[in-house]
Enzyme design. Structure first.
Site, short mmCIF file in Angstrom:
data_model
loop_
_atom_site.label_atom_id
_atom_site.label_comp_id
_atom_site.label_asym_id
_atom_site.label_seq_id
_atom_site.Cartn_x
_atom_site.Cartn_y
_atom_site.Cartn_z
N ASP A 206 0.51 -1.00 -0.16
CA ASP A 206 -0.09 -0.15 0.25
C ASP A 206 1.11 1.21 0.02
O ASP A 206 1.62 1.77 0.65
CB ASP A 206 -0.83 0.12 0.91
CG ASP A 206 -1.77 1.16 1.41
OD1 ASP A 206 -2.37 1.46 0.47
OD2 ASP A 206 -1.54 1.62 2.27
N GLU A 248 1.37 -0.65 -4.88
CA GLU A 248 0.65 0.30 -5.31
C GLU A 248 0.48 2.06 -5.47
O GLU A 248 1.27 2.28 -4.75
CB GLU A 248 -1.23 0.27 -4.37
CG GLU A 248 -1.62 1.29 -4.35
CD GLU A 248 -2.31 2.23 -3.32
OE1 GLU A 248 -3.00 2.82 -3.68
OE2 GLU A 248 -1.72 1.99 -2.62
#
Ligand code: NOJ
Ligand code: CA
Length: 551
Positions: A206, A248
């Site tokens: 993330d 990401e």
């Protein structure tokens, strides 16, 4: 427990992923929150659908002020979602069905409730004193952009206890970890080892570009961030071979490509291709394919063993960060006619409402997704065309309870629907009575059964995961065509899409050897023969998709 040895190390290159937040899928104990036991209960459904891997966003201890991306304990299951034993059972259940489990690794920041932060603010000289970025001034790093533009106006927040500012790229309750401190690296490695030992097959990294920030840089993809990821990957490859890292990084592919690293210092196995997504929606609304063709043609080569991740929607807003300002304005006009539909730099709507619930558009969008270079990530509920609720907070519009049956609760839970973590969608055309798994499973013509069939076809053709891609020239502005060519056995597939609302007579050039025969991959009907000039004329119905084998 860990069955990674039974499949190839690059399993993710041919996998179809399914993203689902645990709290949204199925509530088994009637507290109104989806839970790990509910995920286990629905594994048979996912396996029936043809899913190879599930991606679970954070289910760890958290005050849940950012959908769980605000973690207060990395190695504890949020009690709202169940127990560690139930997670272990879910992992075993998935592996028993040949399915992989990917979890989120949110290591840019923690919740302000994490004990590391609590200690850091309490005792600047203690072991956690330097776990976060503290400063007496809020004027450092002024060239770093703000991401949550709707809620934050600075990347610094004042802490009354420590009497200093702390750095945060997301909500102010999510302080960023300080990667200049080697003890942070060790703490993060311990977290990764904890879950890898359990047998988790991969991690979504993330917000990975933001680990390091410097006075010279802009806080995105700074060189030490790459060095850290390379160390993480080296550790996994040595201690847990076959585990996957997916980045990401919401950037252009020519920048994202850095996240694959180099052959000597590999980083992530996969990275999301963010920009292709808005161009798909652009083509569907306008019939113009220039942007889509451009982004596919410019897609950089990636090193062996790597793969892109592609998606139409996910748990966040439909991000428009990677298109030009003019393109963004057009996208808002096309897809966010109601001001409430906008959030941050994007749109808070689900796939089916975005596409006016039109079956032809849903099929074209999904068929394109499933033959793009890379591995597709489906978003839960989109396989049945679920709706959204734009009036919910932040990005909750598309995180509502999964609709399993036609009852008022959608079969999500036996609790009273008023106690659910979020209300079930009730908008016209998308109610549980109109959109649910049970009825669509029974209907051979449903979107759900169509999705199952195209996943089967994708798996059967083989080429989509690992093949290379050659974008072709067409003489029609609304027709996009490319060939997926196998790197090994298998046959090439010509993928053609007509985004026009009218039928198109089109000539596609450069398909392949003269005399090759094109056969419709769905159904097997012969479509024609490639001409002397390696091109071919085709008549494509309005808003249609075609996968044609070339042999
Ligand atoms: C990206 C996640 O997808 C999003 O949901 C979250 O809010 C931010 N990272 C912060 O963790
Ligand atoms: Ca529950």
């Amino acid at each position: 427990m860990n069955d990674a040895s039974s499949s190839p190390l690059d399993w993710y290159r041919s996998a179809v992923f399914y993203e689902v937040m645990v709290r949204s899928f199925r509530d088994t104990n009637g507290d109104g929150y989806g839970d790990l036991a509910g995920m286990s209960e629905k594994l048979d459904y996912l396996s029936w659908l043809g899913i190879d891997a599930v991606w679970l966003p954070p289910f760890f201890a958290s005050p849940l002020r950012d959908g769980g991306y605000d973690i207060s304990d990395y190695t504890a299951v949020n009690p709202l979602f169940g127990t560690m034993e139930q997670f272990d059972a879910l992992l075993d259940g998935a592996h028993a069905r040949g399915m992989k489990v990917v979890i989120d690794l949110v290591i840019n920041h923690t919740s302000d409730q994490h004990v590391w932060f609590q200690e850091s603010r309490r005792d600047p000289n203690g072991p956690f004193g330097d776990f976060y970025l503290w400063s007496g001034t809020n004027e450092r790093f002024e060239n770093v952009r703000i991401i949550f533009t709707d809620t934050e106006d600075s990347n610094w927040a004042w802490d009354d206890e420590r009497k200093q500012y702390y750095w945060h790229r997301f909500f102010s309750h999510q302080p960023d970890l300080n990667y200049d401190n080697p003890a942070v690296h060790e703490a993060v490695f311990d977290v990764v080892r904890f879950w890898a030992k359990k047998g988790v097959d991969g991690f979504r990294l993330d917000a990975i570009p933001y680990l390091y920030v410097s006075d010279e840089g802009n806080g995105e993809s700074e060189p030490p961030t790459h060095a850290f990821i390379a160390r993480l990957r080296a550790m996994l490859d040595t201690e847990f071979p076959g585990r996957m890292l997916v980045a990401e990084a919401n950037q252009l592919p020519r920048q994202v490509v850095e996240y694959f690293g180099t052959p000597d210092a590999p980083e992530c196995n996969m990275a999301f291709n963010f920009p292709v997504m808005p161009y798909i929606f652009w083509a569907l609304a306008s019939g113009e394919t220039t942007g889509l063709r451009g982004t596919l043609t410019e897609l950089p080569e990636i090193q062996g063993g790597s793969a892109w991740g592609v998606f139409l929607r996910n748990h966040d807003e439909l991000t428009l960060e990677m298109v030009t300002e003019a393109e963004r304005a057009t996208m808002y006009e096309l897809y966010a006619p109601e001001p409430r539909m906008k959030v941050n730099v994007g749109i808070r709507r689900r796939l089916a409402p975005l596409l006016d619930n039109r079956r032809d558009k849903l099929e074209v969008a999904n068929a394109l997704l499933l033959c793009l270079p890379g591995s597709p990530f489906l978003y839960y509920g989109d396989e049945i065309g679920m709706g959204d609720n734009i009036w919910l907070d932040d990005r909750d519009a598309s995180r509502t309870p999964m609709q399993w049956d036609a009852s008022a609760s959608g079969g999500f839970s036996h609790a009273d629907p008023s106690s659910f973590y979020l209300p079930v969608v009730t908008s016209e055309g998308f109610t549980t009575a109109e959109v649910n798994v049970e009825e669509q499973r029974a209907d051979p013509d449903s979107l759900l059964n169509w999705t199952k069939a195209i996943l089967e076809l994708r798996h059967r053709l083989g080429v989509m995961g690992t093949g290379s891609t050659r974008v072709l020239t067409t003489d029609h502005p609304s027709v996009l065509a490319f060939v997926r060519e196998p790197n090994g056995p298998g046959v090439p597939v010509l993928c053609a899409f007509n985004f026009s609302e009218n039928a198109a007579e089109v000539t596609i050039s450069g398909i392949g050897p003269a005399g090759a025969r094109l056969v419709n991959a769905r159904g097997g009907a012969e479509v024609g023969e490639v001409g002397e000039d390696e091109g071919m004329a085709l008549a494509l119905p309005a808003m249609s998709w075609h996968w044609l084998t070339v042999s």
